[in-house]
Write a protein that holds these residues in place. Structure first.
Motif, PDB file in Angstrom:
ATOM      1  N   SER A  13       0.824  -1.212   0.000  1.00 26.05           N
ATOM      2  CA  SER A  13       0.000   0.000   0.000  1.00 26.05           C
ATOM      3  C   SER A  13       0.856   1.259   0.000  1.00 26.05           C
ATOM      4  N   ALA A  14       1.917   1.263   0.794  1.00 24.04           N
ATOM      5  CA  ALA A  14       2.793   2.440   0.865  1.00 24.04           C
ATOM      6  C   ALA A  14       3.493   2.683  -0.464  1.00 24.04           C
ATOM      7  N   LYS A  15       3.924   1.612  -1.118  1.00 18.73           N
ATOM      8  CA  LYS A  15       4.587   1.755  -2.415  1.00 18.73           C
ATOM      9  C   LYS A  15       3.630   2.301  -3.466  1.00 18.73           C
ATOM     10  N   ASN A  51      -0.116 -11.009  -8.407  1.00 13.58           N
ATOM     11  CA  ASN A  51       0.692  -9.843  -8.741  1.00 13.58           C
ATOM     12  C   ASN A  51       0.045  -9.077  -9.890  1.00 13.58           C
ATOM     13  N   THR A  52      -0.934  -8.269  -9.542  1.00 10.90           N
ATOM     14  CA  THR A  52      -1.650  -7.488 -10.550  1.00 10.90           C
ATOM     15  C   THR A  52      -0.772  -6.393 -11.153  1.00 10.90           C
ATOM     16  N   PHE A  83     -11.574   4.931 -13.641  1.00 11.50           N
ATOM     17  CA  PHE A  83     -11.725   3.737 -12.802  1.00 11.50           C
ATOM     18  C   PHE A  83     -10.739   3.785 -11.640  1.00 11.50           C
ATOM     19  N   THR A  84     -11.209   3.364 -10.472  1.00 12.33           N
ATOM     20  CA  THR A  84     -10.335   3.276  -9.299  1.00 12.33           C
ATOM     21  C   THR A  84     -10.326   1.880  -8.681  1.00 12.33           C
ATOM     22  N   HIS A  85     -11.289   1.037  -9.094  1.00  8.86           N
ATOM     23  CA  HIS A  85     -11.383  -0.317  -8.524  1.00  8.86           C
ATOM     24  C   HIS A  85     -11.295  -1.423  -9.569  1.00  8.86           C
ATOM     25  N   GLY A  86     -11.469  -1.080 -10.812  1.00  9.39           N
ATOM     26  CA  GLY A  86     -11.424  -2.084 -11.865  1.00  9.39           C
ATOM     27  C   GLY A  86     -12.786  -2.393 -12.426  1.00  9.39           C
ATOM     28  N   SER A  87     -12.803  -2.899 -13.662  1.00  8.07           N
ATOM     29  CA  SER A  87     -14.067  -3.255 -14.302  1.00  8.07           C
ATOM     30  C   SER A  87     -14.632  -4.526 -13.682  1.00  8.07           C
ATOM     31  N   SER A  88     -15.869  -4.815 -13.997  1.00  8.74           N
ATOM     32  CA  SER A  88     -16.501  -6.039 -13.505  1.00  8.74           C
ATOM     33  C   SER A  88     -15.715  -7.263 -13.940  1.00  8.74           C
ATOM     34  N   ALA A  89     -15.312  -7.290 -15.210  1.00 13.92           N
ATOM     35  CA  ALA A  89     -14.566  -8.439 -15.726  1.00 13.92           C
ATOM     36  C   ALA A  89     -13.231  -8.607 -15.014  1.00 13.92           C
ATOM     37  N   GLN A  90     -12.560  -7.501 -14.741  1.00 13.68           N
ATOM     38  CA  GLN A  90     -11.275  -7.560 -14.041  1.00 13.68           C
ATOM     39  C   GLN A  90     -11.451  -8.074 -12.615  1.00 13.68           C
ATOM     40  N   ARG A  91     -12.462  -7.600 -11.929  1.00 10.03           N
ATOM     41  CA  ARG A  91     -12.670  -8.001 -10.543  1.00 10.03           C
ATOM     42  C   ARG A  91     -13.013  -9.485 -10.456  1.00 10.03           C
ATOM     43  N   ASN A 100      -4.896   6.719 -11.103  1.00  7.19           N
ATOM     44  CA  ASN A 100      -6.034   5.803 -10.971  1.00  7.19           C
ATOM     45  C   ASN A 100      -5.658   4.372 -11.329  1.00  7.19           C
ATOM     46  N   ALA A 101      -4.772   4.229 -12.310  1.00  3.25           N
ATOM     47  CA  ALA A 101      -4.362   2.890 -12.749  1.00  3.25           C
ATOM     48  C   ALA A 101      -3.680   2.135 -11.614  1.00  3.25           C
ATOM     49  N   TYR A 102      -2.885   2.843 -10.819  1.00  4.61           N
ATOM     50  CA  TYR A 102      -2.253   2.205  -9.664  1.00  4.61           C
ATOM     51  C   TYR A 102      -3.299   1.787  -8.639  1.00  4.61           C
ATOM     52  N   SER A 103      -4.294   2.643  -8.440  1.00  2.00           N
ATOM     53  CA  SER A 103      -5.360   2.318  -7.503  1.00  2.00           C
ATOM     54  C   SER A 103      -6.118   1.064  -7.944  1.00  2.00           C
ATOM     55  N   VAL A 104      -6.380   0.952  -9.239  1.00  3.22           N
ATOM     56  CA  VAL A 104      -7.073  -0.220  -9.783  1.00  3.22           C
ATOM     57  C   VAL A 104      -6.281  -1.489  -9.494  1.00  3.22           C
ATOM     58  N   LYS A 105      -4.982  -1.446  -9.721  1.00  2.77           N
ATOM     59  CA  LYS A 105      -4.149  -2.637  -9.495  1.00  2.77           C
ATOM     60  C   LYS A 105      -4.157  -3.050  -8.028  1.00  2.77           C
ATOM     61  N   LEU A 106      -4.173  -2.048  -7.136  1.00  2.00           N
ATOM     62  CA  LEU A 106      -4.222  -2.346  -5.699  1.00  2.00           C
ATOM     63  C   LEU A 106      -5.548  -3.009  -5.337  1.00  2.00           C
ATOM     64  N   GLU A 107      -6.638  -2.494  -5.885  1.00  2.00           N
ATOM     65  CA  GLU A 107      -7.959  -3.053  -5.595  1.00  2.00           C
ATOM     66  C   GLU A 107      -8.106  -4.466  -6.165  1.00  2.00           C
ATOM     67  N   LEU A 108      -7.597  -4.673  -7.360  1.00  2.00           N
ATOM     68  CA  LEU A 108      -7.705  -6.003  -7.973  1.00  2.00           C
ATOM     69  C   LEU A 108      -6.879  -7.032  -7.206  1.00  2.00           C
ATOM     70  N   GLN A 109      -5.756  -6.601  -6.661  1.00  2.00           N
ATOM     71  CA  GLN A 109      -4.960  -7.522  -5.850  1.00  2.00           C
ATOM     72  C   GLN A 109      -5.718  -7.898  -4.579  1.00  2.00           C
ATOM     73  N   ALA A 110      -6.441  -6.938  -3.988  1.00  2.00           N
ATOM     74  CA  ALA A 110      -7.258  -7.248  -2.813  1.00  2.00           C
ATOM     75  C   ALA A 110      -8.356  -8.241  -3.178  1.00  2.00           C
ATOM     76  N   ASP A 111      -8.899  -8.147  -4.396  1.00  2.00           N
ATOM     77  CA  ASP A 111      -9.870  -9.138  -4.858  1.00  2.00           C
ATOM     78  C   ASP A 111      -9.227 -10.515  -4.952  1.00  2.00           C
ATOM     79  N   CYS A 112      -8.012 -10.557  -5.464  1.00  2.00           N
ATOM     80  CA  CYS A 112      -7.294 -11.827  -5.581  1.00  2.00           C
ATOM     81  C   CYS A 112      -7.008 -12.408  -4.200  1.00  2.00           C
TER      82      CYS A 112
END
Length: 278
Positions: free
Chosen positions: A171-173, A274-275, A249-257, A188-200
């Protein structure tokens, strides 16, 4: 979802109806005191009246055994995340510190600022707490058409996934990278990757929760996938404004999630989450 083998976490705080906590002297009270002193009125009398007018928040409750089925459910799911992430961290010789989960109604104070129900469930890294207004689960069912207990469990597991990211330093990185990003879209793209990793990570939790406690029943995975689909940025934007703006986008699309939750669920492997390299 079968919860018979799950205990209740001791890290749940119930602040529903508790307000913001404590009595304090605000700027308005100080102004009244100054006016009182000017007119010769005892300032202590003004302070007493001001403090009596302020609501007193209840202390957070940590029930040993909850009588509220909704609270019991949250406590049991949180307990399962504690056990599984302790095992995962221990396997890599790390120490896992469980987050507290605070239940609130309407608004609550956090180390990240004022939390509101409209924000949905969220994690605050500054105080390492997950915050949930249980009314969100009704909204998940009614507004997002994503009912079911496993859909609710997925929401908790996702927020705990952010706690895992916080402990691992991810999160800090990402926060640093977002600050250095050259545009809002890049941030926003970084935020999406962080959210998708939390989904994983939520999927990894589900993999081990079923392996160890046999929590999954027929239709449970579909419930979680429906929830992931319903709260994708594209689905939310279409519902709210009728069109989609991917750069926002800040969390990712439905398909990505859905993809990343399934990635964790099917592999049970953190290395598959590793998103940032995808």
């Amino acid at each position: 979802m079968r919860l018979d083998d799950l205990e209740e976490s001791q890290h749940v705080e119930d602040r529903r109806g508790g307000g913001f906590g404590g009595r304090s002297i605000g700027i308005g009270s100080i102004a009244l005191v100054l006016v009182a002193m000017y007119f010769g009125v005892d300032p202590q009398l003004v302070l007493n009246l001001a403090q009596q007018a302020q609501p007193v928040a209840e202390s957070p409750q940590r029930p040993e055994q909850s009588q509220d089925p909704k609270v019991k459910f949250v406590s049991q799911v949180l307990w399962s995340t504690e056990k599984i992430w302790q095992q995962q961290f221990s396997a890599s010789r790390r120490q896992y510190t469980a987050p507290n989960l605070q239940l609130f109604s309407g608004m609550t104070s956090t180390a990240c600022g004022q939390g509101q129900s409209a924000m949905g469930p969220f994690y605050c890294p500054a105080d390492q707490k997950v915050y949930i207004d249980l009314s969100f689960y009704q909204e998940l069912q009614d507004r997002f058409k994503a009912p079911g207990d496993f859909a609710q469990a997925y929401v908790i597991a996702h927020e705990v996934g952010h706690h895992v990211q916080n402990l691992l330093g991810t999160s800090a990185k990402v926060q640093q990278a977002r600050q250095q990003a050259g545009s809002e879209a890049a941030s926003n793209a970084y935020s999406v990757k962080l959210e998708l990793q939390a989904d994983c990570y939520a999927g990894v939790w589900a993999y081990y929760a079923d392996q160890q406690y046999h929590v999954l029943e027929a239709g449970d995975v579909e419930e979680a996938l429906q929830a992931a689909t319903a709260i994708g940025d594209d689905a939310l934007q279409k519902q709210a404004q009728g069109y989609v703006v991917p750069d926002s986008f800040t969390h990712g699309s439905s398909a990505q999630r859905v993809y990343w939750f399934k990635q964790g669920l099917q592999s049970g492997d953190l290395n598959q989450c590793n998103t940032f390299n995808s």
